[in-house]
Design an enzyme around this catalytic site. Structure first.
Site, PDB file in Angstrom:
ATOM      1  N   GLY A  48       0.669  -1.078  -0.052  1.00  0.00           N
ATOM      2  CA  GLY A  48       0.135  -0.044  -0.042  1.00  0.00           C
ATOM      3  C   GLY A  48       0.977   1.289  -0.037  1.00  0.00           C
ATOM      4  O   GLY A  48       0.364   2.228  -0.774  1.00  0.00           O
ATOM      5  N   CYS A  49       1.993   1.126   0.808  1.00  0.00           N
ATOM      6  CA  CYS A  49       2.759   2.485   0.853  1.00  0.00           C
ATOM      7  C   CYS A  49       3.537   2.468  -0.500  1.00  0.00           C
ATOM      8  O   CYS A  49       3.895   3.793  -0.799  1.00  0.00           O
ATOM      9  CB  CYS A  49       3.742   2.377   2.220  1.00  0.00           C
ATOM     10  SG  CYS A  49       2.925   2.262   3.559  1.00  0.00           S
ATOM     11  N   THR A  50       3.932   1.504  -0.946  1.00  0.00           N
ATOM     12  CA  THR A  50       4.629   1.670  -2.324  1.00  0.00           C
ATOM     13  C   THR A  50       3.649   2.100  -3.393  1.00  0.00           C
ATOM     14  O   THR A  50       4.129   3.301  -4.174  1.00  0.00           O
ATOM     15  CB  THR A  50       5.127   0.277  -2.740  1.00  0.00           C
ATOM     16  OG1 THR A  50       6.222   0.016  -1.872  1.00  0.00           O
ATOM     17  CG2 THR A  50       5.855   0.344  -4.210  1.00  0.00           C
TER      18      THR A  50
END
Length: 160
Positions: A48-50
């Site tokens: 998700g952060c990527t």
């Protein structure tokens, strides 16, 4: 656990001074006179952060053209941020807040629900800070999958 205090639109954005992926100090005051998106994310190199970081990367030219800078903040150490930046070709500052003081000041660290359980952690949040250092937009529990939609909203806001 008590709920985490949230920033309100119009509030003065909490000042910060944090190391970036290369260990250089970046301050919110470095952006005085410009609008800046400050987003808080749980951990570098997670799916998700990527996705969220790459969405900001892919829209950065359009954001900059609209007068918006971008800063990402997580509790990761600078070394991990440098690897994340290099692996994903990120060209905006990623700041390290391992003691979570800035995350907490923005209401982006505290109680949240994960897989049906209440835990302490980073609350994915995005803020648009205006030229005078005031909160123009405060969004909590942001979904990484909706980043591009939010980016378009910030661009519209910036253009008036």
């Amino acid at each position: 656990m008590a709920p985490t205090p949230r920033l309100e639109v119009g509030a003065k954005a909490p000042a910060f001074s944090l190391p970036d992926a290369d260990g250089n100090t970046v301050k919110l005051s470095d952006y005085k006179g410009r609008k800046v998106i400050v987003y808080f994310y749980p951990a570098a190199s997670t799916p998700g952060c990527t996705k969220q970081a790459c969405d900001f990367r892919d829209s950065l030219a359009e954001l900059n053209e609209a007068g918006l800078d971008v800063i990402g903040v997580s509790p990761d150490k600078p070394e991990k941020l440098a690897k994340f930046r290099d692996n994903e070709g990120l060209t905006f500052p990623l700041l390290s807040d391992p003691d979570r003081k800035v995350l907490t000041a923005y209401g982006a660290f505290g109680e949240k629900t994960m897989y049906g359980k209440t835990v302490q952690g980073v609350i994915r949040s995005t803020f648009l800070i205006d030229e005078q250092g005031k909160v123009e937009v405060a969004q909590y529990n942001v979904k990484a999958a909706h980043t591009t939609t939010k980016i378009q909203q910030y661009i519209k806001l910036a253009k008036g």
